[in-house]
Motif scaffolding. Structure first.
Motif, PDB file in Angstrom:
ATOM      1  N   ALA A 435      52.495   1.695  16.418  1.00 17.81           N
ATOM      2  CA  ALA A 435      51.846   2.302  17.580  1.00 17.81           C
ATOM      3  C   ALA A 435      52.548   3.619  17.938  1.00 17.81           C
ATOM      4  CB  ALA A 435      51.893   1.329  18.758  1.00 17.81           C
ATOM      5  N   PRO A 436      51.855   4.534  18.644  1.00 19.39           N
ATOM      6  CA  PRO A 436      52.400   5.873  18.868  1.00 19.39           C
ATOM      7  C   PRO A 436      53.647   5.948  19.731  1.00 19.39           C
ATOM      8  CG  PRO A 436      50.318   5.576  20.038  1.00 19.39           C
ATOM      9  CD  PRO A 436      50.459   4.417  19.112  1.00 19.39           C
ATOM     10  N   ASP A 437      54.005   4.861  20.426  1.00 18.94           N
ATOM     11  CA  ASP A 437      55.278   4.859  21.143  1.00 18.94           C
ATOM     12  C   ASP A 437      56.450   4.569  20.209  1.00 18.94           C
ATOM     13  OD1 ASP A 437      54.085   2.371  20.912  1.00 18.94           O
ATOM     14  OD2 ASP A 437      55.109   1.516  22.636  1.00 18.94           O
ATOM     15  N   HIS A 438      56.137   4.460  18.883  1.00 17.76           N
ATOM     16  CA  HIS A 438      57.151   4.307  17.840  1.00 17.76           C
ATOM     17  C   HIS A 438      57.011   5.489  16.875  1.00 17.76           C
ATOM     18  CE1 HIS A 438      56.719   0.263  19.425  1.00 17.76           C
ATOM     19  NE2 HIS A 438      57.766  -0.144  18.743  1.00 17.76           N
ATOM     20  N   PRO A 439      57.321   6.705  17.322  1.00 15.01           N
ATOM     21  CA  PRO A 439      57.106   7.875  16.464  1.00 15.01           C
ATOM     22  C   PRO A 439      58.029   7.867  15.252  1.00 15.01           C
ATOM     23  CG  PRO A 439      58.365   8.495  18.413  1.00 15.01           C
ATOM     24  CD  PRO A 439      57.931   7.069  18.610  1.00 15.01           C
ATOM     25  N   THR A 440      57.686   8.686  14.266  1.00 15.25           N
ATOM     26  CA  THR A 440      58.533   8.846  13.087  1.00 15.25           C
ATOM     27  C   THR A 440      59.034  10.284  13.025  1.00 15.25           C
ATOM     28  OG1 THR A 440      56.664   9.402  11.655  1.00 15.25           O
ATOM     29  CG2 THR A 440      57.254   7.089  11.826  1.00 15.25           C
ATOM     30  N   ALA A 441      60.135  10.475  12.313  1.00 13.76           N
ATOM     31  CA  ALA A 441      60.710  11.810  12.123  1.00 13.76           C
ATOM     32  C   ALA A 441      60.455  12.236  10.677  1.00 13.76           C
ATOM     33  CB  ALA A 441      62.203  11.795  12.421  1.00 13.76           C
ATOM     34  N   PRO A 442      59.819  13.374  10.449  1.00 16.49           N
ATOM     35  CA  PRO A 442      59.458  13.754   9.076  1.00 16.49           C
ATOM     36  C   PRO A 442      60.647  13.928   8.153  1.00 16.49           C
ATOM     37  CG  PRO A 442      59.097  15.580  10.608  1.00 16.49           C
ATOM     38  CD  PRO A 442      59.372  14.372  11.434  1.00 16.49           C
ATOM     39  N   GLN A 443      61.818  14.274   8.697  1.00 18.00           N
ATOM     40  CA  GLN A 443      63.009  14.462   7.863  1.00 18.00           C
ATOM     41  C   GLN A 443      63.729  13.156   7.575  1.00 18.00           C
ATOM     42  OE1 GLN A 443      62.795  15.029  11.051  1.00 18.00           O
ATOM     43  NE2 GLN A 443      64.755  14.900  12.119  1.00 18.00           N
ATOM     44  N   ILE A 444      63.219  12.051   8.154  1.00 18.82           N
ATOM     45  CA  ILE A 444      63.861  10.750   7.981  1.00 18.82           C
ATOM     46  C   ILE A 444      62.806   9.771   7.481  1.00 18.82           C
ATOM     47  CG2 ILE A 444      65.308   8.994   9.077  1.00 18.82           C
ATOM     48  CD1 ILE A 444      65.788  11.028  11.343  1.00 18.82           C
ATOM     49  N   PRO A 445      62.595   9.680   6.171  1.00 19.21           N
ATOM     50  CA  PRO A 445      61.552   8.787   5.647  1.00 19.21           C
ATOM     51  C   PRO A 445      61.696   7.353   6.128  1.00 19.21           C
ATOM     52  CG  PRO A 445      62.449  10.182   3.893  1.00 19.21           C
ATOM     53  CD  PRO A 445      63.318  10.388   5.111  1.00 19.21           C
ATOM     54  N   GLU A 446      62.945   6.917   6.346  1.00 21.84           N
ATOM     55  CA  GLU A 446      63.176   5.534   6.754  1.00 21.84           C
ATOM     56  C   GLU A 446      62.593   5.219   8.128  1.00 21.84           C
ATOM     57  OE1 GLU A 446      66.635   7.020   4.233  1.00 21.84           O
ATOM     58  OE2 GLU A 446      65.482   7.742   5.952  1.00 21.84           O
ATOM     59  N   SER A 447      62.323   6.250   8.933  1.00 24.77           N
ATOM     60  CA  SER A 447      61.795   5.999  10.267  1.00 24.77           C
ATOM     61  C   SER A 447      60.331   5.565  10.230  1.00 24.77           C
ATOM     62  CB  SER A 447      61.952   7.241  11.155  1.00 24.77           C
ATOM     63  OG  SER A 447      61.149   8.317  10.702  1.00 24.77           O
ATOM     64  N   GLU A 448      59.645   5.821   9.111  1.00 30.70           N
ATOM     65  CA  GLU A 448      58.282   5.298   8.942  1.00 30.70           C
ATOM     66  C   GLU A 448      58.394   3.909   8.310  1.00 30.70           C
ATOM     67  OE1 GLU A 448      53.932   6.270   6.949  1.00 30.70           O
ATOM     68  OE2 GLU A 448      55.704   7.376   6.291  1.00 30.70           O
ATOM     69  N   TYR A 449      58.827   2.970   9.095  1.00 36.95           N
ATOM     70  CA  TYR A 449      59.215   1.665   8.567  1.00 36.95           C
ATOM     71  C   TYR A 449      58.047   0.700   8.449  1.00 36.95           C
ATOM     72  CZ  TYR A 449      58.819  -0.105  13.295  1.00 36.95           C
ATOM     73  OH  TYR A 449      58.325  -0.457  14.516  1.00 36.95           O
ATOM     74  N   LEU A 450      57.084   0.756   9.364  1.00 37.18           N
ATOM     75  CA  LEU A 450      56.044  -0.269   9.422  1.00 37.18           C
ATOM     76  C   LEU A 450      54.827   0.118   8.591  1.00 37.18           C
ATOM     77  CD1 LEU A 450      55.050  -2.967  10.572  1.00 37.18           C
ATOM     78  CD2 LEU A 450      54.085  -1.682  12.501  1.00 37.18           C
ATOM     79  N   LYS A 451      54.453  -0.789   7.677  1.00 36.63           N
ATOM     80  CA  LYS A 451      53.221  -0.667   6.918  1.00 36.63           C
ATOM     81  C   LYS A 451      52.328  -1.849   7.281  1.00 36.63           C
ATOM     82  CE  LYS A 451      56.458  -0.168   4.576  1.00 36.63           C
ATOM     83  NZ  LYS A 451      57.890   0.178   4.886  1.00 36.63           N
ATOM     84  N   CYS A 452      51.086  -1.586   7.662  1.00 39.99           N
ATOM     85  CA  CYS A 452      50.140  -2.639   8.001  1.00 39.99           C
ATOM     86  C   CYS A 452      48.831  -2.336   7.276  1.00 39.99           C
ATOM     87  CB  CYS A 452      49.930  -2.725   9.508  1.00 39.99           C
ATOM     88  SG  CYS A 452      48.760  -4.009  10.021  1.00 39.99           S
ATOM     89  N   LEU A 453      48.535  -3.084   6.227  1.00 36.00           N
ATOM     90  CA  LEU A 453      47.367  -2.836   5.400  1.00 36.00           C
ATOM     91  C   LEU A 453      46.279  -3.859   5.718  1.00 36.00           C
ATOM     92  CD1 LEU A 453      49.624  -1.221   3.986  1.00 36.00           C
ATOM     93  CD2 LEU A 453      48.608  -1.881   1.796  1.00 36.00           C
ATOM     94  N   LEU A 454      45.104  -3.357   6.067  1.00 39.01           N
ATOM     95  CA  LEU A 454      43.954  -4.200   6.357  1.00 39.01           C
ATOM     96  C   LEU A 454      43.071  -4.219   5.119  1.00 39.01           C
ATOM     97  CD1 LEU A 454      45.156  -3.745   9.154  1.00 39.01           C
ATOM     98  CD2 LEU A 454      42.838  -3.458  10.035  1.00 39.01           C
ATOM     99  N   CYS A 455      42.940  -5.374   4.479  1.00 41.03           N
ATOM    100  CA  CYS A 455      42.295  -5.482   3.166  1.00 41.03           C
ATOM    101  C   CYS A 455      41.178  -6.505   3.192  1.00 41.03           C
ATOM    102  CB  CYS A 455      43.314  -5.914   2.115  1.00 41.03           C
ATOM    103  SG  CYS A 455      44.877  -5.013   2.131  1.00 41.03           S
ATOM    104  N   VAL A 456      40.258  -6.353   2.227  1.00 41.77           N
ATOM    105  CA  VAL A 456      39.238  -7.349   1.957  1.00 41.77           C
ATOM    106  C   VAL A 456      39.371  -7.767   0.500  1.00 41.77           C
ATOM    107  CG1 VAL A 456      36.773  -7.770   1.709  1.00 41.77           C
ATOM    108  CG2 VAL A 456      37.625  -6.609   3.735  1.00 41.77           C
ATOM    109  N   ALA A 457      39.312  -9.066   0.239  1.00 42.90           N
ATOM    110  CA  ALA A 457      39.463  -9.607  -1.112  1.00 42.90           C
ATOM    111  C   ALA A 457      38.134 -10.163  -1.605  1.00 42.90           C
ATOM    112  CB  ALA A 457      40.529 -10.700  -1.131  1.00 42.90           C
ATOM    113  N   ASP A 458      37.748  -9.777  -2.822  1.00 42.40           N
ATOM    114  CA  ASP A 458      36.529 -10.308  -3.429  1.00 42.40           C
ATOM    115  C   ASP A 458      36.780 -11.729  -3.927  1.00 42.40           C
ATOM    116  OD1 ASP A 458      35.236  -7.938  -2.944  1.00 42.40           O
ATOM    117  OD2 ASP A 458      35.673  -7.090  -4.920  1.00 42.40           O
TER     118      ASP A 458
END
Length: 458
Positions: A435-458
């Motif tokens: 969520a946007p209250d958890h910003p990331t810093a472009p010079q710190i890749p580790e700050s983009e920690y959360l990945k949430c993938l919404l998928c559909v499976a056949d």
């Protein structure tokens, strides 16, 4: 840290004693060969003389060709990049130190750790700006101003992240608001050495009813942080304390459980997942793995996306709150709660032949070091394969990763391997973050920690 012996020079800058740091392999940066005769630990201050802010007590000199990340304002200086530390005798963890290139060029200013692989945390790149109480106050005020612009003035039911470590310029400090209370977490020993100053500034900025400290498992030992969970200022939240999120009220215990009380970073993802489930598999039978206090599953029930939810978590205290939340939302009859480890529960469900229309897999962080990334990816692979084997055709898989050392690309590659192994084509419909209250810093890749993938499976 590999150390054995001390190298001293009376000719060090400004009469400082030169302490050479051992070169144990530390990720990142790339591993270095261990020194043959490295020194002992940096000399701490005598008891009763805590580190102070203001005038630098040391200079951290980098090895040749190691300055580039810090010119780009990455705040973590590891042992492997350090040639030596030039310091007075009376410095300690939390002392102010300047970072300089091997040429002597000034780069940045930060707080020193007397005995850790992450040797220096950087907070200022202005040589004329002292690292003092005023700088901390400015960073806290800037973070508060951004959240006010994003969310408006706080109310008694707000739950949001007020300050997020590196992204808000205070590496190692996280502050979450729950109504009129603040939950504070230190993940940097040097900053924790100034905890009382931080608490003072938080009281001045937010005027909370109470401030609660939360510690992260394993971080106290790694960073030598001597803080315990509990109320440090003001009063504790009352019994039955609850906050509002996505139109629902959620019970929060600020003294026990994971994170600081609620997974605030998933706020928008809980709503998005519910909307997708409602569209793709209305009236879904849903499995919520690592459900904690019921966030994904109960949101899906409340928004009409799911007809039933099985929540699974290893924490009895978390499930107790989930049961209370379900009752509070009027959805207790649609819920089944299972206490147990997710891997074991997946095996049991597969053996029983049970299947689901929607599955959420939101495990806690699975790696803290680069050397364990591959093991973590194998764990994510096993979890997601188990989920996919339980998912009905056309079903929704919401899979998450909060390990900052695993990139979005690596996580996607893992998921591709899962689809190939199980023989179920996957389509990623949304690739989301925090969520946007958890910003990331472009010079710190580790700050983009959360990945949430919404998928559909056949």
């Amino acid at each position: 840290m590999t150390q054995s012996g001390t190298s001293s020079s009376p000719d060090g800058p400004r009469g400082r004693r030169t302490v050479v740091i051992g070169e144990e392999p530390v990720p990142p940066p790339p591993p270095q060969a261990a020194a043959d005769d490295g020194p002992p630990s940096l000399v701490p201050q005598p008891p009763g003389e805590p580190a102070t802010l203001g005038e630098p007590a040391a200079r951290v000199v980098l090895k040749p060709r190691r300055a580039q990340p810090f010119h780009f304002r990455h705040p973590w200086v590891f042992d492997g990049a350090v040639q030596r530390v030039e310091a007075a005798e009376n410095f300690s963890t939390g002392s102010v130190a300047d970072l300089v290139a091997d040429s002597g060029e000034w780069i940045a200013r930060g707080l020193l750790h007397a005995d850790a692989n992450l040797k220096l945390r950087l907070y200022s790149w202005d040589p004329d700006r002292p690292l003092d109480r005023g700088l901390f106050a400015e960073r806290i005020a800037s973070a508060a101003n951004l959240r006010s612009r994003l969310f408006g003035a706080p109310s008694a039911t707000d739950a949001r992240r007020e300050l997020f470590s590196e992204a808000d310029g205070l590496s190692g400090l996280t502050v979450d608001r729950y109504g009129e209370y603040l939950a504070v977490q230190f993940t940097a020993g040097p900053l924790a050495a100034h905890a009382e100053t931080v608490f003072d500034l938080l009281e001045e900025q937010y005027s909370p009813k109470g401030i609660v400290v939360r510690t992260e498992k394993g971080m106290g030992e790694a960073e030598n942080i001597h803080l315990s969970d509990g109320v440090v200022r003001g009063e504790a939240p009352p019994e039955g304390f609850a906050v509002e999120e996505n139109g629902l009220r959620w019970g929060v215990d600020l003294t026990v459980g994971q994170k600081t009380g609620l997974y605030l970073d998933q706020r928008d993802n809980r709503r998005a997942a519910s909307d997708l489930i409602a569209a793709a598999t209305p009236g879904a039978k849903m499995l919520d793995l690592f459900c904690y206090t019921g966030g994904f599953g109960l949101t899906a029930l409340a928004r009409g996306a799911a007809a039933s939810v099985r929540g699974v978590d290893a924490s009895d205290s978390a499930l107790a709150l989930a049961v209370m939340n379900a009752a509070r939302h009027g959805s207790a009859d649609a819920c089944t709660w299972t206490a147990g480890k997710a891997f074991n529960v997946l095996d049991d469900l597969k053996a029983s032949g049970e299947r689901f229309d929607a599955i959420v897999c939101d495990p806690p962080k699975m790696t803290r070091t680069r050397k364990s990334v591959e093991n973590a990816l194998r764990g994510y692979h096993q979890l997601n394969a188990g989920c996919l084997e339980l998912l009905n055709p056309g079903g929704v898989l919401v899979t998450c990763c909060c390990s900052g050392l695993i990139s979005r690309e690596k996580f996607g590659q893992m998921l591709a391997g899962v689809a190939a192994r199980v023989g179920r084509p996957l389509r990623i419909l949304e690739n989301r973050g925090a969520a946007p209250d958890h910003p990331t810093a472009p010079q710190i890749p580790e700050s983009e920690y959360l990945k949430c993938l919404l998928c559909v499976a056949d």
